[in-house]
Design a protein around this motif. Structure first.
Motif, short mmCIF file in Angstrom:
data_model
loop_
_atom_site.label_atom_id
_atom_site.label_comp_id
_atom_site.label_asym_id
_atom_site.label_seq_id
_atom_site.Cartn_x
_atom_site.Cartn_y
_atom_site.Cartn_z
N HIS A 1 -16.92 43.26 9.19
CA HIS A 1 -18.42 43.02 8.35
C HIS A 1 -19.02 42.12 7.72
O HIS A 1 -19.74 42.02 7.48
N ALA A 2 -17.95 40.90 6.95
CA ALA A 2 -18.81 39.91 6.44
C ALA A 2 -19.94 39.27 6.81
O ALA A 2 -19.93 39.08 8.28
N ASP B 1 -24.02 35.41 4.08
CA ASP B 1 -25.10 35.49 3.40
C ASP B 1 -24.71 36.55 2.39
O ASP B 1 -25.20 36.68 1.07
N ALA B 2 -23.84 37.14 2.86
CA ALA B 2 -23.05 38.35 1.92
C ALA B 2 -21.85 39.81 2.05
O ALA B 2 -21.29 39.03 3.70
N PRO B 3 -21.38 39.46 1.51
CA PRO B 3 -19.96 40.46 1.67
C PRO B 3 -20.55 42.01 2.41
O PRO B 3 -21.20 42.56 1.52
N HIS C 1 -17.93 49.18 14.16
CA HIS C 1 -18.64 47.64 14.75
C HIS C 1 -18.28 46.43 14.26
O HIS C 1 -18.80 47.23 12.70
N GLY C 2 -18.04 45.85 14.73
CA GLY C 2 -17.90 44.69 14.63
C GLY C 2 -19.17 43.36 14.02
O GLY C 2 -19.49 42.05 14.22
N ASN C 3 -19.74 43.98 12.93
CA ASN C 3 -20.98 43.83 12.89
C ASN C 3 -21.65 42.04 12.53
O ASN C 3 -22.17 41.51 12.68
N GLY C 4 -20.24 41.82 11.45
CA GLY C 4 -19.94 41.26 10.83
C GLY C 4 -19.96 40.07 12.00
O GLY C 4 -20.66 38.53 11.95
N THR C 5 -19.12 40.01 12.66
CA THR C 5 -18.81 38.99 13.47
C THR C 5 -20.03 38.84 14.58
O THR C 5 -20.06 37.63 15.48
N GLN C 6 -20.46 40.10 15.42
CA GLN C 6 -21.29 39.89 15.81
C GLN C 6 -22.94 38.93 14.74
O GLN C 6 -23.32 37.31 16.16
N ALA C 7 -23.68 38.91 13.95
CA ALA C 7 -24.25 38.26 13.68
C ALA C 7 -23.97 36.88 13.56
O ALA C 7 -24.73 35.68 13.81
#
Length: 308
Positions: A122-123, A126-128, A162-168
């Protein structure tokens, strides 16, 4: 050949407030569950700055380092906390994933499991977010591409969220195929199948609440494995979250422990076909301690059996 286990006691020093689902016991339960599996153990190293910079700007890296408290907790967002010890844990979580890639691509082991925390998928750059400080799997993928010179890396994320950080972190890099399956609707509120990412390299699979083992297996057979084989990766990374288990308290899917055996076997089948069985799996979620332990053990047992 063999299977590597990468972990470090520092990852037990990342402490969260009482009652927080991402707790130290998650890692102790996993390590206890896999202690009798024949794995080649390595200490997860601290990540190099250059590897963190593949996904995160220097300012963010410095900010995380500076925010570590000397006592108590520091709350970074509604879900994510730091304690004294969180910096070393986060650096080792990213470093362990990178080291696992080096071991597998260097031919020292056939595959690897990275048992560290905090998790990472989810990371944001530039934000946890969502218990995560650094994008561990994304960092590992870009290390494989940029340092080892691979052309194609696939990430499969079967965590319930959802792996939103991985996607981003990966959606503008066509060298990376990201397949992420999740319950929808569910936090973080993203992951619709229509979202293919900026480079069209994201495959979002949405499962409705109460989705069963049969639904999970059918969708993976019909959608996930064919797209992986068509992409023909040179390395397969797994974001191994076990919170789609029927007993997990943070979601509403109905998967069984046996499903993690099955999906691991089928993913290794794809890796055998495409990339000489080269697989790196990195621990993500799973918040019922007993379900997490047995599911992770089922996953690692397959890796070890297929890594011989």
């Amino acid at each position: 050949m063999t299977t590597a286990l990468l972990t470090h006691p520092d990852c037990l020093e990342h402490v969260t407030p009482s009652g927080h689902p991402e707790q130290v016991a998650r890692l102790t339960y996993v390590l206890d569950a896999i202690k009798d599996i024949d794995l080649k153990q390595y200490k997860a190293p601290l990540a190099a700055e250059d590897d963190l910079l593949r996904c995160h700007p220097q300012g963010y890296i410095d900010e995380i380092r500076a925010k570590e408290p000397t006592v108590g907790f520091r709350q970074l967002d509604e879900d994510t906390h730091m304690s004294f010890g969180s910096v070393n844990a986060a650096w080792r979580a990213a470093g362990g994933a990178v080291k696992a890639v080096d071991l597998v691509l260097g031919g020292e082991v056939k595959n690897a499991f990275v048992a560290t925390r905090p998790p990472g998928h989810h990371a944001l750059a530039d934000a946890p977010m969502g218990f995560c400080l650094f994008g561990n799997v994304s960092i590992a993928a870009k290390h494989a591409l940029d340092f080892h010179g691979l052309d194609r890396v696939a990430i499969v994320d079967f965590d319930v969220h959802h792996g939103n950080g991985t996607q981003a972190l990966c959606e503008n890099d066509p060298r990376i195929l990201v397949v992420t399956s999740q319950q929808v609707p569910l936090w973080p509120g993203s992951g619709e199948p229509s979202d293919r990412g900026q480079a069209g390299n994201i495959v979002n699979i949405a499962f409705p609440p109460q989705a069963s083992s049969d639904q999970f297996r059918k969708v993976y057979e019909e959608q996930v494995f064919p797209q992986l084989e068509a992409f023909n990766p040179q390395l397969l990374l797994i974001s191994a979250g076990f919170d789609a288990h029927k007993d997990d308290p943070l979601a509403e899917l109905a998967f069984e422990t046996e499903d993690y055996t099955w999906v691991t076997e089928r993913l290794v089948d794809v890796a055998d076909k495409c990339c000489q069985g080269r697989v790196v799996s990195v621990l993500e979620g799973g918040y019922n301690l007993d379900a997490l332990a047995v599911s992770a053990a089922a996953h690692v047992k397959v890796l070890e059996e297929r890594g011989r």
